[in-house]
Design an enzyme around this catalytic site. Sequence first.
Site, PDB file in Angstrom:
ATOM      1  N   VAL A  55       3.454  -1.462   3.853  1.00  0.00           N
ATOM      2  CA  VAL A  55       3.048  -0.075   3.668  1.00  0.00           C
ATOM      3  C   VAL A  55       4.270   0.783   3.353  1.00  0.00           C
ATOM      4  CG1 VAL A  55       2.177   1.996   4.837  1.00  0.00           C
ATOM      5  CG2 VAL A  55       0.971  -0.179   5.095  1.00  0.00           C
ATOM      6  N   LYS A  56       4.152   1.562   2.301  1.00  0.00           N
ATOM      7  CA  LYS A  56       5.156   2.579   1.984  1.00  0.00           C
ATOM      8  C   LYS A  56       4.595   3.921   2.425  1.00  0.00           C
ATOM      9  CE  LYS A  56       7.072   5.115  -1.939  1.00  0.00           C
ATOM     10  NZ  LYS A  56       6.961   5.331  -3.415  1.00  0.00           N
ATOM     11  N   THR A  57       5.297   4.597   3.311  1.00  0.00           N
ATOM     12  CA  THR A  57       4.824   5.892   3.786  1.00  0.00           C
ATOM     13  C   THR A  57       6.001   6.794   4.098  1.00  0.00           C
ATOM     14  OG1 THR A  57       3.221   6.976   5.252  1.00  0.00           O
ATOM     15  CG2 THR A  57       4.677   5.329   6.260  1.00  0.00           C
ATOM     16  N   GLY A 117       0.838  -1.184   0.000  1.00  0.00           N
ATOM     17  CA  GLY A 117       0.000   0.000   0.000  1.00  0.00           C
ATOM     18  C   GLY A 117       0.876   1.238   0.000  1.00  0.00           C
TER      19      GLY A 117
END
Length: 268
Positions: free
Chosen positions: A176-178, A143
């Site tokens: 998750v990439k954030t 995501g």
Amino acid sequence: MDGFSVRLNRILRPDTGRSLVVAIDHGMALGPMTGLKNVGETVSRLDATGLVDAWLVTKGIYRYAFEPVNKPGIILRISGGATISGPELTREGQTATLEDALAAGADAIATSAFIGSPYEHDTLTGLARAASECRKWNMPLLGVVGLGKINEDQKKDPRFIALGARVAAEHGADLVKTYYTEEGFEQVVAGCPVPILIAGGPKCETDLDTLKMIAGALNGGAKGIVMGRNVWQSPHPEALLAAVHGLIHRGFSVQEANDLLEDGINRG
């Protein structure tokens, strides 16, 4: 092991549980840019180091400009459809399918969710639908948390970044990439039940700044980084890649990584 574990082990290295991902999907929205005008050349140059764990690519680049000699993991981006010349960069939709990813032999797929944007609902439900399809075939989903037109304080607020990471996981993301926040990044990690990879973000002023950012994220619990312009726009991409690899997989300090960087520059 099931198919999910096999694929995930090609993204996160089993011996460290971490990953160094290089992203080359920027052209789908930004067109040709410094470092990615000749994508095939960039891939060849960085792949030759043998240090890239996985690549984040679009289906067009994967088909026509991606020929690594090594055997990296492949994350196929399946969302897009907006450019910087259009009215709203966050208006992404599905641009590839799970079947496309399976046919390509990808190890994971990636789709964006833009928190705080006019298209938050559309992109989050798109992520959720992709997650449901991925479950059927044991395909990991990354995501990619993007942000709407929010103020600078929110971008640096770990509570806001934690919201995006948690929401992506709640809607079915396996990774998750954030964004990294200098203050309180531990809060972001603690509130997210799946591994976090930080976004490389805007181009740092120096390679040392890049190393400090990555070290801070790792110390805060991140499992690695998805790097783009901070590596392929660096004047010394191979040397920087080696230094980042040292941080992620060899437990280097910032000083040790910077020493390796400088050694690589001098030898180069």
